[in-house]
Design an enzyme around this catalytic site. Structure first.
Site, mmCIF file in Angstrom:
data_model
loop_
_atom_site.group_PDB
_atom_site.id
_atom_site.type_symbol
_atom_site.label_atom_id
_atom_site.label_comp_id
_atom_site.label_asym_id
_atom_site.label_seq_id
_atom_site.Cartn_x
_atom_site.Cartn_y
_atom_site.Cartn_z
ATOM 1 N N ASP A 13 -46.162 -55.588 -42.447
ATOM 2 C CA ASP A 13 -46.920 -54.433 -42.945
ATOM 3 C C ASP A 13 -47.486 -53.562 -41.828
ATOM 4 O O ASP A 13 -48.540 -52.936 -41.977
ATOM 5 C CB ASP A 13 -48.061 -54.889 -43.875
ATOM 6 C CG ASP A 13 -47.545 -55.686 -45.051
ATOM 7 O OD1 ASP A 13 -46.411 -55.419 -45.488
ATOM 8 O OD2 ASP A 13 -48.266 -56.583 -45.528
ATOM 9 N N LYS A 16 -43.606 -50.266 -40.728
ATOM 10 C CA LYS A 16 -42.203 -50.150 -40.307
ATOM 11 C C LYS A 16 -41.465 -49.111 -41.144
ATOM 12 O O LYS A 16 -40.696 -48.305 -40.617
ATOM 13 C CB LYS A 16 -41.488 -51.513 -40.448
ATOM 14 C CG LYS A 16 -42.089 -52.593 -39.567
ATOM 15 C CD LYS A 16 -41.436 -53.939 -39.808
ATOM 16 C CE LYS A 16 -41.691 -54.529 -41.177
ATOM 17 N NZ LYS A 16 -43.099 -54.915 -41.430
ATOM 18 N N GLY A 17 -41.711 -49.134 -42.478
ATOM 19 C CA GLY A 17 -41.020 -48.199 -43.372
ATOM 20 C C GLY A 17 -41.259 -46.761 -42.952
ATOM 21 O O GLY A 17 -40.332 -45.960 -42.886
ATOM 22 N N GLY A 40 -42.047 -54.981 -48.415
ATOM 23 C CA GLY A 40 -42.442 -53.774 -49.135
ATOM 24 C C GLY A 40 -42.668 -52.706 -48.077
ATOM 25 O O GLY A 40 -43.617 -52.793 -47.312
ATOM 26 N N HIS A 41 -41.756 -51.756 -47.983
ATOM 27 C CA HIS A 41 -41.820 -50.733 -46.939
ATOM 28 C C HIS A 41 -42.156 -49.385 -47.573
ATOM 29 O O HIS A 41 -41.392 -48.874 -48.389
ATOM 30 C CB HIS A 41 -40.490 -50.669 -46.186
ATOM 31 C CG HIS A 41 -40.188 -51.928 -45.420
ATOM 32 N ND1 HIS A 41 -39.049 -52.100 -44.677
ATOM 33 C CD2 HIS A 41 -40.911 -53.077 -45.271
ATOM 34 C CE1 HIS A 41 -39.079 -53.308 -44.108
ATOM 35 N NE2 HIS A 41 -40.192 -53.912 -44.460
ATOM 36 N N ARG A 144 -25.818 -75.111 -47.162
ATOM 37 C CA ARG A 144 -24.426 -74.754 -47.494
ATOM 38 C C ARG A 144 -24.082 -74.935 -48.964
ATOM 39 O O ARG A 144 -22.980 -75.345 -49.322
ATOM 40 C CB ARG A 144 -23.446 -75.531 -46.589
ATOM 41 C CG ARG A 144 -23.610 -75.101 -45.136
ATOM 42 C CD ARG A 144 -23.191 -76.147 -44.170
ATOM 43 N NE ARG A 144 -24.049 -77.312 -44.271
ATOM 44 C CZ ARG A 144 -23.885 -78.418 -43.547
ATOM 45 N NH1 ARG A 144 -22.888 -78.511 -42.700
ATOM 46 N NH2 ARG A 144 -24.717 -79.424 -43.678
ATOM 47 N N GLN A 223 -40.815 -58.053 -42.428
ATOM 48 C CA GLN A 223 -41.853 -58.997 -42.001
ATOM 49 C C GLN A 223 -42.265 -58.683 -40.545
ATOM 50 O O GLN A 223 -42.191 -57.537 -40.150
ATOM 51 C CB GLN A 223 -41.386 -60.459 -42.157
ATOM 52 C CG GLN A 223 -41.275 -60.926 -43.610
ATOM 53 C CD GLN A 223 -40.018 -60.480 -44.310
ATOM 54 O OE1 GLN A 223 -38.932 -60.721 -43.825
ATOM 55 N NE2 GLN A 223 -40.137 -59.844 -45.444
ATOM 56 N N THR A 299 -45.966 -55.258 -51.930
ATOM 57 C CA THR A 299 -45.089 -56.016 -52.817
ATOM 58 C C THR A 299 -45.885 -56.749 -53.884
ATOM 59 O O THR A 299 -45.531 -56.743 -55.051
ATOM 60 C CB THR A 299 -44.230 -57.009 -51.997
ATOM 61 O OG1 THR A 299 -43.371 -56.239 -51.158
ATOM 62 C CG2 THR A 299 -43.375 -57.911 -52.868
ATOM 63 N N ASP A 332 -55.651 -43.699 -37.183
ATOM 64 C CA ASP A 332 -56.711 -42.986 -37.911
ATOM 65 C C ASP A 332 -57.695 -43.925 -38.605
ATOM 66 O O ASP A 332 -58.835 -43.546 -38.865
ATOM 67 C CB ASP A 332 -56.077 -42.047 -38.953
ATOM 68 C CG ASP A 332 -55.108 -42.790 -39.870
ATOM 69 O OD1 ASP A 332 -54.133 -43.364 -39.343
ATOM 70 O OD2 ASP A 332 -55.332 -42.829 -41.090
HETATM 71 P P1 GDP Z 1 -44.254 -52.091 -43.647
HETATM 72 O O1 GDP Z 1 -44.064 -53.285 -44.502
HETATM 73 O O2 GDP Z 1 -44.322 -52.449 -42.199
HETATM 74 O O3 GDP Z 1 -43.258 -51.001 -43.912
HETATM 75 O O4 GDP Z 1 -45.698 -51.504 -44.025
HETATM 76 P P2 GDP Z 1 -46.290 -51.297 -45.519
HETATM 77 O O5 GDP Z 1 -45.625 -50.147 -46.153
HETATM 78 O O6 GDP Z 1 -46.296 -52.586 -46.252
HETATM 79 O O7 GDP Z 1 -47.818 -51.007 -45.179
HETATM 80 C C1 GDP Z 1 -48.201 -49.939 -44.392
HETATM 81 C C2 GDP Z 1 -49.155 -49.057 -45.199
HETATM 82 O O8 GDP Z 1 -49.836 -48.176 -44.330
HETATM 83 C C3 GDP Z 1 -48.455 -48.158 -46.198
HETATM 84 O O9 GDP Z 1 -49.295 -47.950 -47.292
HETATM 85 C C4 GDP Z 1 -48.253 -46.869 -45.420
HETATM 86 O O10 GDP Z 1 -48.160 -45.733 -46.261
HETATM 87 C C5 GDP Z 1 -49.503 -46.828 -44.610
HETATM 88 N N1 GDP Z 1 -49.397 -46.191 -43.278
HETATM 89 C C6 GDP Z 1 -48.367 -46.210 -42.397
HETATM 90 N N2 GDP Z 1 -48.718 -45.607 -41.251
HETATM 91 C C7 GDP Z 1 -50.001 -45.193 -41.403
HETATM 92 C C8 GDP Z 1 -50.933 -44.525 -40.563
HETATM 93 O O11 GDP Z 1 -50.651 -44.206 -39.409
HETATM 94 N N3 GDP Z 1 -52.169 -44.292 -41.071
HETATM 95 C C9 GDP Z 1 -52.521 -44.658 -42.331
HETATM 96 N N4 GDP Z 1 -53.762 -44.383 -42.740
HETATM 97 N N5 GDP Z 1 -51.664 -45.291 -43.153
HETATM 98 C C10 GDP Z 1 -50.428 -45.561 -42.696
HETATM 99 P P1 IMO Z 2 -42.962 -56.460 -44.818
HETATM 100 O O1 IMO Z 2 -41.479 -56.288 -44.504
HETATM 101 C C1 IMO Z 2 -46.387 -59.139 -44.913
HETATM 102 C C2 IMO Z 2 -45.606 -63.317 -45.960
HETATM 103 C C3 IMO Z 2 -46.146 -63.860 -47.262
HETATM 104 C C4 IMO Z 2 -46.394 -65.301 -46.860
HETATM 105 C C5 IMO Z 2 -45.209 -65.601 -45.946
HETATM 106 C C6 IMO Z 2 -44.058 -66.302 -46.616
HETATM 107 O O2 IMO Z 2 -43.433 -55.594 -45.908
HETATM 108 O O3 IMO Z 2 -43.751 -56.366 -43.567
HETATM 109 P P2 IMO Z 2 -42.170 -65.478 -48.317
HETATM 110 O O4 IMO Z 2 -42.281 -64.858 -49.665
HETATM 111 O O5 IMO Z 2 -41.458 -64.653 -47.322
HETATM 112 O O6 IMO Z 2 -41.643 -66.883 -48.359
HETATM 113 O O7 IMO Z 2 -43.705 -65.618 -47.823
HETATM 114 O O8 IMO Z 2 -44.790 -64.353 -45.440
HETATM 115 N N1 IMO Z 2 -44.760 -62.107 -46.077
HETATM 116 C C7 IMO Z 2 -45.136 -60.885 -45.697
HETATM 117 N N2 IMO Z 2 -46.329 -60.438 -45.237
HETATM 118 N N3 IMO Z 2 -45.340 -58.291 -44.997
HETATM 119 C C8 IMO Z 2 -44.136 -58.726 -45.439
HETATM 120 O O9 IMO Z 2 -43.040 -57.946 -45.411
HETATM 121 C C9 IMO Z 2 -44.009 -60.068 -45.847
HETATM 122 N N4 IMO Z 2 -43.001 -60.811 -46.344
HETATM 123 C C10 IMO Z 2 -43.461 -62.054 -46.463
HETATM 124 O O10 IMO Z 2 -47.324 -63.200 -47.634
HETATM 125 O O11 IMO Z 2 -47.558 -65.389 -46.088
HETATM 126 MG MG MG Z 3 -44.920 -54.208 -46.181
#
Ligand code: GDP
Ligand code: IMO
Ligand code: MG
Length: 432
Positions: A13, A16-17, A40-41, A144, A223, A299, A332
């Protein structure tokens, strides 16, 4: 643009998205190489918000081609729902989205077993998984006994699935759960197979043709490094290699064809699920970061645990991923903080740790050693160039670059595309 791997450098989180969406403009291909719909991106474009779980975030750019690589575990029902969801919003996937025939499939028994294992963990410790069946599916792959996307096209697919359901019903029974209806499940997946077939392809020659045609590829990690099955805080990890090496094993690209590794890192830390988190803030400051940063899972909606930036984690990530440069996100969120802390080392049992200990017992006992930076107490959201950032903010970033040994090439100061400072393009990278 060179072939670039983008990895999460913390616990997922990191944003990356959003960064993939920004960089995708310069790529021809965007490839997911591991994980599944546990990811969840989030991408925000104007007033539109998309959360992608399996489909590479590059799909939102017209004309870019996207691959779900062999290292990904694909829940076919979830993928079809995601395809329908974005098609309804006017995004075409036909001829642009390809699923590797070698990618393993997630079935309902995997999700059930994931859930049961969380309810009654054999070790006594819950992991806090997303319950998307990720661990059991990778488990079957290693044992496997898994089924792959290519199997959907096999004439004996129904027989193979029937056999797997019967075997897994016995495992479900050991948890006291009701069996899956074999014939009904097989019928459901016959229909799923028919719909998914046009997307299934041998994606390895595609990646290699792209390389020989010099069509830039962006590899989208899911992740983060500390959730990697080998390098993370095992056993509180996911079941795949979220680090840069996973891009090779999960897509078929050879290591020497990767030109650049970008690490995405938040200006503070978050973690969702169980497991050690040395800089976690269980106080008002932690609450504040969660609120301002809107730190709730994309997610599962679960609140994310929040804490200060951890240099031990960042340096370790730079090392195991070979990070060339950083994209620092959510700058920010720190706009209103008076004093910003950064963990420079850990202490446990009279010993100082500069690198991440393997033992969860040690890590859980580690006390962070902090260095303080003064906050900037003004908005960074409007900044469009490095020089428009407040001096204290530039000092904080310079310290992160210096103390991690890698330059900062991208800054994110808001969730939208336009809230991005491309220091690499402007020739104003923050050097270590
Ligand atoms: P990912 O899993 O790495 O793609 O990240 P997520 O989407 O799960 O979580 C990142 C959250 O932060 C999302 O709600 C984005 O919209 C938000 N976000 C990303 N970059 C920034 C930023 O620079 N500032 C703020 N305030 N929010 C951001
Ligand atoms: P993105 O790509 C944050 C965490 C789960 C749990 C552990 C194992 O959005 O950054 P799993 O379901 O993979 O067996 O859970 O990994 N986890 C994440 N935490 N961002 C994610 O993906 C995650 N995907 C799995 O919360 O601790
Ligand atoms: Mg995420």
């Amino acid at each position: 643009m060179a072939n670039t791997v983008l990895v999460g450098a913390q616990w997922g989180d990191e944003g990356k998205g959003k960064i993939i969406d920004v960089l995708a403009e310069e790529a021809d291909w965007v490839v997911r190489y591991q994980g599944g719909n546990n990811a969840g991106h989030t991408v925000e474009i104007g007033a539109d918000r998309y959360v992608l779980h399996l489909i590479p975030s590059g799909i939102l750019h017209d004309g870019k081609r996207c691959i779900i690589g062999n290292g990904v575990v694909v829940d076919p029902v979830a993928l079809l729902e995601e395809i329908d969801g974005i098609e309804q919003r006017g995004i075409r996937t036909g001829g642009r989205l390809f699923v590797s025939d070698r990618a393993h499939l997630v079935f309902p028994y995997h999700k059930r077993i994931d859930e049961y294992r969380e309810q009654k963990p054999a070790t006594g410790a819950k992991i806090g998984t997303t319950k998307r069946g990720i661990g059991p599916t990778y488990g079957d792959k290693a044992a496997r006994v898994g089924l792959r996307a290519g199997d959907l096209l096999e004439p004996h697919f129904a027989d193979m699935l029937r056999q797997r359901i019967e075997t897994n019903n016995k495992i479900i029974a050991t948890f006291g759960g009701p069996p899956l209806d074999v014939e009904q499940t097989v019928e459901t997946y016959r229909a799923v197979a028919a719909r998914l077939t046009p997307y299934v392809a041998d994606t390895i020659p595609m990646v290699h043709q792209a390389i020989s045609r010099k069509e830039p590829i962006l590899f989208e990690g899911a992740q983060g490094t500390l959730l990697d099955i080998d390098y993370g805080t095992y056993p509180f990890v996911t079941s795949s290699n979220a680090t840069s090496g996973g891009a090779c094993t999960g897509s078929g690209v050879p290591p020497h064809r990767v030109d650049r590794v970008i690490g995405v890192i938040k200006a503070y830390s978050t973690r969702v699920g169980e497991g050690p988190f040395p800089t976690e803030l269980k106080d008002e400051m932690g609450e504040r970061l969660r609120k301002i940063g809107n730190e709730f899972g994309a997610t599962t909606g679960r609140p994310r645990r929040c804490g200060w930036f951890d240099l031990v984690v960042a340096r370790y990530s730079a090392m195991v991923n070979g990070i060339d440069d950083w994209a620092v996100t959510k700058l920010d969120v720190l706009d209103d903080v008076d004093e910003i802390k950064v963990c420079v080392a850990y202490e446990f049992d009279g010993r100082r740790y500069e690198t991440l200990p393997a033992s969860v017992r040690v890590l859980e006992g580690c006390r962070p050693v902090y260095e303080s930076f003064s906050g900037w107490r003004c908005s960074t959201k409007e900044a469009r160039a490095r020089d428009e950032l407040p001096a204290a903010c530039r000092e904080y970033l310079a310290a992160l670059a210096r103390l991690t040994g890698a330059p900062i090439s991208i800054l994110s100061n808001g969730p939208r595309r336009e809230n991005t400072l491309r220091l690499d393009r402007a020739g104003s990278m923050i050097a270590p």
